[in-house]
Design a protein around this motif. Structure first.
Motif, PDB file in Angstrom:
ATOM      1  N   SER A   1      -9.076  42.260  37.852  1.00  0.00           N
ATOM      2  CA  SER A   1      -8.918  43.572  38.468  1.00  0.00           C
ATOM      3  C   SER A   1     -10.048  43.849  39.457  1.00  0.00           C
ATOM      4  CB  SER A   1      -8.890  44.653  37.378  1.00  0.00           C
ATOM      5  OG  SER A   1      -8.794  45.941  37.954  1.00  0.00           O
ATOM      6  N   ASP A   2     -11.276  43.508  39.046  1.00  0.00           N
ATOM      7  CA  ASP A   2     -12.423  43.713  39.939  1.00  0.00           C
ATOM      8  C   ASP A   2     -12.327  42.833  41.181  1.00  0.00           C
ATOM      9  OD1 ASP A   2     -13.415  45.565  38.185  1.00  0.00           O
ATOM     10  OD2 ASP A   2     -14.950  44.243  37.314  1.00  0.00           O
TER      11      ASP A   2
ATOM     12  N   ASP B   1     -18.130  39.386  32.473  1.00  0.00           N
ATOM     13  CA  ASP B   1     -17.755  40.764  32.791  1.00  0.00           C
ATOM     14  C   ASP B   1     -17.474  41.601  31.545  1.00  0.00           C
ATOM     15  OD1 ASP B   1     -17.904  40.497  35.599  1.00  0.00           O
ATOM     16  OD2 ASP B   1     -15.947  39.529  35.644  1.00  0.00           O
TER      17      ASP B   1
ATOM     18  N   ASP C   1      -9.820  44.414  43.506  1.00  0.00           N
ATOM     19  CA  ASP C   1     -10.405  45.604  44.136  1.00  0.00           C
ATOM     20  C   ASP C   1     -11.363  45.210  45.259  1.00  0.00           C
ATOM     21  OD1 ASP C   1      -9.005  47.273  42.469  1.00  0.00           O
ATOM     22  OD2 ASP C   1     -10.675  47.601  41.073  1.00  0.00           O
ATOM     23  N   GLU C   2     -12.141  44.160  45.009  1.00  0.00           N
ATOM     24  CA  GLU C   2     -13.108  43.718  46.006  1.00  0.00           C
ATOM     25  C   GLU C   2     -12.417  43.237  47.277  1.00  0.00           C
ATOM     26  OE1 GLU C   2     -16.789  40.499  46.457  1.00  0.00           O
ATOM     27  OE2 GLU C   2     -15.782  40.782  44.533  1.00  0.00           O
TER      28      GLU C   2
ATOM     29  N   THR D   1     -12.079  41.227  34.933  1.00  0.00           N
ATOM     30  CA  THR D   1     -12.508  40.289  35.976  1.00  0.00           C
ATOM     31  C   THR D   1     -11.510  40.226  37.128  1.00  0.00           C
ATOM     32  OG1 THR D   1     -13.666  38.944  34.329  1.00  0.00           O
ATOM     33  CG2 THR D   1     -13.220  37.929  36.460  1.00  0.00           C
TER      34      THR D   1
END
Length: 247
Positions: free
Chosen positions: A219-220, A111, A223-224, A217
């Motif tokens: 954080s994503d 990422d 969010d997902e 990574t």
């Protein structure tokens, strides 16, 4: 830092991270000599310790592996180490690793932004030959990374301070300042000699990967997962938090 230093390829060491397979493995050592009578290479196997060096003859058929490296004159190569894990040789000239130049550090986090990843890989390629240069490149990678994390400011120090004001984790702050200060030592030599303390330069790779892991990574991933909550429920959460901030 002792553990990282023990893992770095070192001439005569019994174990280190193999620059081919990246496994921490025992190494089998051979000194290389040339037989002037028939122009053949003779390998002398030995188990090197940090003191005495016992040696004994090894079958000459293993000398054929020396010809796998066309970019070096065989006359210049003085020793080779063979990894017990992958059975691949590494070549040494006067105590310095010359091939393969694969560094014993992990690849960049998947990422990691491309412009940062490019600098990371460039630093990775030269980490064996010049820890100082690799540290300087990682400092530049940090300078490219910080604005992508939402940092404002003209200097790295200012950008880290901005993230701290926005609630940056103290541990991530320490990682960022370690990259900043040690990288600066590479550009302007100071109290840390990175060519001597190679383990410090290697640790910087781990730090920048850690920063990307936690700030991009993870954080994503959050969010997902959060996006799976129905919209009306997310709106309710947002209204709740807005009410807290207005009190």
């Amino acid at each position: 830092m002792k553990e990282a230093n023990d893992h770095y390829p070192s001439y005569g060491a019994n174990k280190f991270v193999c620059p081919t397979c990246m496994v921490y493995s025992q190494q089998k050592w051979y000194e290389i000599q040339k037989n002037d009578m028939d122009n053949e290479l003779i390998l002398t196997e030995h188990l090197r310790t940090r003191g005495r060096v016992p040696a004994y003859a090894s079958p000459n058929k293993e000398a054929s592996v020396i010809h796998a490296i066309p970019q070096f004159h065989t006359d210049n190569i003085t020793a080779l180490s063979v990894c017990i894990s992958c059975d691949q040789p590494a070549y040494w000239i006067d105590g310095e690793l010359v091939y393969p130049k694969n560094p014993t550090v992990k690849p960049p986090n998947s990422d990691m932004p491309e412009e940062v990843k490019k600098l990371y890989n460039e630093a990775r390629e030269i980490s064996v030959l010049s820890p100082r240069a690799s540290a300087a490149l990682l400092r530049l990678a940090l300078e490219k990374l910080l604005p992508l994390l939402g940092a404002q400011g003209k200097r790295i120090n200012d950008m880290i301070g901005d993230l701290v004001q926005k609630g940056l984790s103290p541990k991530i702050q320490q990682a960022l300042d370690s990259l900043r200060v040690i990288g600066n030592e590479a550009v302007h030599p100071g109290s840390i000699d990175l060519d001597e303390e190679k383990e410090v330069a290697l640790a910087l790779f781990k730090l920048i990967n850690l920063v990307v892991e936690q700030m991009i990574t993870e954080s994503d991933e959050i969010d997902e997962i959060y996006s799976l909550i129905p919209k009306d429920k997310r709106d309710g959460i947002q209204n709740r938090d807005q009410m807290k901030t207005t009190k």
